[in-house]
Design a protein around this motif. Structure first.
Motif, PDB file in Angstrom:
ATOM      1  N   ARG A 132       0.865  -1.175   0.000  1.00  0.00           N
ATOM      2  CA  ARG A 132       0.000   0.000   0.000  1.00  0.00           C
ATOM      3  C   ARG A 132       0.907   1.233   0.000  1.00  0.00           C
ATOM      4  N   ILE A 133       0.884   1.991  -1.078  1.00  0.00           N
ATOM      5  CA  ILE A 133       1.689   3.210  -1.157  1.00  0.00           C
ATOM      6  C   ILE A 133       0.964   4.325  -0.409  1.00  0.00           C
ATOM      7  N   VAL A 134       1.623   4.897   0.569  1.00  0.00           N
ATOM      8  CA  VAL A 134       1.003   5.948   1.385  1.00  0.00           C
ATOM      9  C   VAL A 134       1.538   7.340   1.043  1.00  0.00           C
ATOM     10  N   ASN A 135       2.640   7.393   0.289  1.00  0.00           N
ATOM     11  CA  ASN A 135       3.206   8.677  -0.125  1.00  0.00           C
ATOM     12  C   ASN A 135       3.770   8.490  -1.532  1.00  0.00           C
ATOM     13  N   VAL A 136       3.012   8.884  -2.526  1.00  0.00           N
ATOM     14  CA  VAL A 136       3.384   8.615  -3.919  1.00  0.00           C
ATOM     15  C   VAL A 136       4.736   9.219  -4.300  1.00  0.00           C
ATOM     16  N   PRO A 137       4.973  10.536  -4.063  1.00  0.00           N
ATOM     17  CA  PRO A 137       6.279  11.089  -4.468  1.00  0.00           C
ATOM     18  C   PRO A 137       7.449  10.415  -3.760  1.00  0.00           C
ATOM     19  N   LEU A 138       7.319  10.178  -2.460  1.00  0.00           N
ATOM     20  CA  LEU A 138       8.415   9.556  -1.725  1.00  0.00           C
ATOM     21  C   LEU A 138       8.668   8.131  -2.203  1.00  0.00           C
ATOM     22  N   ALA A 139       7.593   7.393  -2.459  1.00  0.00           N
ATOM     23  CA  ALA A 139       7.747   6.023  -2.938  1.00  0.00           C
ATOM     24  C   ALA A 139       8.434   5.994  -4.297  1.00  0.00           C
ATOM     25  N   GLN A 156      -1.277  10.132 -13.561  1.00  0.00           N
ATOM     26  CA  GLN A 156      -2.436  10.658 -12.841  1.00  0.00           C
ATOM     27  C   GLN A 156      -2.946   9.542 -11.944  1.00  0.00           C
ATOM     28  N   VAL A 157      -2.873   9.765 -10.634  1.00  0.00           N
ATOM     29  CA  VAL A 157      -3.167   8.726  -9.648  1.00  0.00           C
ATOM     30  C   VAL A 157      -4.460   9.068  -8.922  1.00  0.00           C
ATOM     31  N   HIS A 158      -5.277   8.041  -8.673  1.00  0.00           N
ATOM     32  CA  HIS A 158      -6.511   8.203  -7.906  1.00  0.00           C
ATOM     33  C   HIS A 158      -6.388   7.407  -6.615  1.00  0.00           C
ATOM     34  N   ASP A 159      -6.527   8.072  -5.485  1.00  0.00           N
ATOM     35  CA  ASP A 159      -6.465   7.427  -4.178  1.00  0.00           C
ATOM     36  C   ASP A 159      -7.676   7.874  -3.372  1.00  0.00           C
ATOM     37  N   PRO A 160      -8.632   6.972  -3.098  1.00  0.00           N
ATOM     38  CA  PRO A 160      -9.857   7.362  -2.394  1.00  0.00           C
ATOM     39  C   PRO A 160      -9.653   7.647  -0.909  1.00  0.00           C
ATOM     40  N   LEU A 161      -8.502   7.267  -0.356  1.00  0.00           N
ATOM     41  CA  LEU A 161      -8.279   7.421   1.087  1.00  0.00           C
ATOM     42  C   LEU A 161      -7.310   8.541   1.432  1.00  0.00           C
ATOM     43  N   ILE A 162      -6.258   8.716   0.662  1.00  0.00           N
ATOM     44  CA  ILE A 162      -5.244   9.727   0.976  1.00  0.00           C
ATOM     45  C   ILE A 162      -5.252  10.762  -0.140  1.00  0.00           C
ATOM     46  N   SER A 163      -5.791  11.921   0.172  1.00  0.00           N
ATOM     47  CA  SER A 163      -5.998  12.942  -0.856  1.00  0.00           C
ATOM     48  C   SER A 163      -4.680  13.434  -1.449  1.00  0.00           C
ATOM     49  N   GLU A 164      -3.615  13.441  -0.642  1.00  0.00           N
ATOM     50  CA  GLU A 164      -2.321  13.923  -1.139  1.00  0.00           C
ATOM     51  C   GLU A 164      -1.768  13.043  -2.258  1.00  0.00           C
ATOM     52  N   ASN A 165      -2.240  11.816  -2.318  1.00  0.00           N
ATOM     53  CA  ASN A 165      -1.784  10.900  -3.367  1.00  0.00           C
ATOM     54  C   ASN A 165      -2.547  11.065  -4.673  1.00  0.00           C
ATOM     55  N   SER A 193      -3.919   1.404  -6.043  1.00  0.00           N
ATOM     56  CA  SER A 193      -3.666  -0.035  -5.950  1.00  0.00           C
ATOM     57  C   SER A 193      -2.981  -0.554  -7.210  1.00  0.00           C
ATOM     58  N   SER A 194      -3.371  -0.048  -8.375  1.00  0.00           N
ATOM     59  CA  SER A 194      -2.716  -0.448  -9.613  1.00  0.00           C
ATOM     60  C   SER A 194      -1.289   0.088  -9.672  1.00  0.00           C
ATOM     61  N   LEU A 195      -1.071   1.268  -9.107  1.00  0.00           N
ATOM     62  CA  LEU A 195       0.280   1.806  -9.038  1.00  0.00           C
ATOM     63  C   LEU A 195       1.171   0.895  -8.191  1.00  0.00           C
ATOM     64  N   ALA A 196       0.620   0.321  -7.124  1.00  0.00           N
ATOM     65  CA  ALA A 196       1.401  -0.601  -6.295  1.00  0.00           C
ATOM     66  C   ALA A 196       1.825  -1.831  -7.097  1.00  0.00           C
ATOM     67  N   SER A 197       0.926  -2.346  -7.939  1.00  0.00           N
ATOM     68  CA  SER A 197       1.262  -3.501  -8.771  1.00  0.00           C
ATOM     69  C   SER A 197       2.338  -3.153  -9.791  1.00  0.00           C
ATOM     70  N   LEU A 198       2.266  -1.946 -10.344  1.00  0.00           N
ATOM     71  CA  LEU A 198       3.272  -1.486 -11.298  1.00  0.00           C
ATOM     72  C   LEU A 198       4.599  -1.222 -10.585  1.00  0.00           C
ATOM     73  N   TYR A 199       4.518  -0.579  -9.450  1.00  0.00           N
ATOM     74  CA  TYR A 199       5.695  -0.173  -8.664  1.00  0.00           C
ATOM     75  C   TYR A 199       6.549  -1.374  -8.259  1.00  0.00           C
ATOM     76  N   THR A 200       5.903  -2.475  -7.900  1.00  0.00           N
ATOM     77  CA  THR A 200       6.613  -3.663  -7.445  1.00  0.00           C
ATOM     78  C   THR A 200       6.976  -4.615  -8.582  1.00  0.00           C
ATOM     79  N   SER A 201       6.604  -4.263  -9.814  1.00  0.00           N
ATOM     80  CA  SER A 201       6.801  -5.123 -10.988  1.00  0.00           C
ATOM     81  C   SER A 201       5.978  -6.402 -10.896  1.00  0.00           C
ATOM     82  N   PHE A 202       4.932  -6.381 -10.082  1.00  0.00           N
ATOM     83  CA  PHE A 202       4.046  -7.548  -9.985  1.00  0.00           C
ATOM     84  C   PHE A 202       3.259  -7.732 -11.276  1.00  0.00           C
TER      85      PHE A 202
END
Length: 239
Positions: A132-139, A156-165, A193-202
């Motif tokens: 779960r990415i909680v800080n997009v720029p830092l990650a 362009q990222v959509h995060d329903p829980l963390i507006s900063e993302n 969530s899709s960014l997490a799959s891309l980020y980890t190369s899953f």
């Protein structure tokens, strides 16, 4: 060579091997304590591959009986090269008169298995780990990237829980490092969530596109494929 489970030695080898294995953690001391104290009922055996000045691998394991069968459970291992990995397998082969089965925790595409002349290893349990990415720029800036890659990826990222993302970010990659800044065209659109799959190369951008989890131009998806390429991820630690 048998060694005492010296955390400095083990961590030195692990830090060399970990960057070559997508998903391996930068281990906290509590995880190391789990490795060197896995089972009070079975003694831990520790071996190193290579010299003290140039260690190339290690193996931690326990042995026990289960329903009349000899089991060798690999608690932890790491190899900095194929030669070191083959040495570990050769060492384990030397236990064949006492051991019926070797067990370990690894990935679906396990590099160590590919060193074997025959693919006789079987999966007994599969558990998918979650990110779960909680800080997009830092990650994005903390991740490593291909050294030869030099490109800008407009997300362009959509995060329903963390507006900063939620929003647009430009990932600029050069010499293996990334810099994330707000703005850009938002050419490649996806959820957190899709960014997490891309980020980890899953999952690759093409797989995410087929699943309907990403939208983008052919150029943008090609850049994403280049930047987030990597081996199949595996998390060998449970915490």
């Amino acid at each position: 060579k048998p060694i005492a489970p010296d955390l400095d030695i083990l961590n030195t080898i692990y830090q060399q091997a970990a960057p070559k294995n997508q998903g391996w953690c930068d281990r906290h001391s509590s995880i190391w304590q789990q490795k060197v104290h896995p089972d009070k009922d079975s003694p831990l055996y520790a071996y190193r591959v290579g010299s003290e000045k140039d260690p190339q691998g290690y193996l931690l394991f326990v042995q026990y009986q289960e329903q009349g069968r000899g089991i060798l459970r690999v608690v932890d291992w790491a190899a900095c090269s194929a030669e070191a990995g083959l040495t570990l397998w050769t060492f384990l082969q030397g236990h064949r008169s006492q051991i019926d089965q070797i067990r370990w925790r690894g990935g679906l595409l396990e590099p160590m298995v590919n060193l074997l002349p025959e693919q006789t290893a079987t999966l007994t349990d599969v558990e998918r780990w979650m990110t779960r990415i909680v800080n997009v720029p830092l990650a994005l800036e903390s991740r490593g990237y291909p050294l030869a890659a030099a490109a800008d990826l407009h997300l362009q990222v959509h995060d329903p829980l963390i507006s900063e993302n939620s929003g647009r970010f430009v990932l600029t990659v050069k010499a293996g490092r990334g810099k994330a800044t707000p703005g850009g065209s938002g050419d490649v659109t996806l959820s957190i969530s899709s960014l997490a799959s891309l980020y980890t190369s899953f999952l690759t951008p093409q797989q995410l596109l087929w699943l309907g989890h990403i939208v983008g131009s052919n150029e943008g998806l090609a850049i994403a494929s280049q930047l987030f390429s990597g081996s199949s991820p595996a998390l060998i630690d449970f915490f």
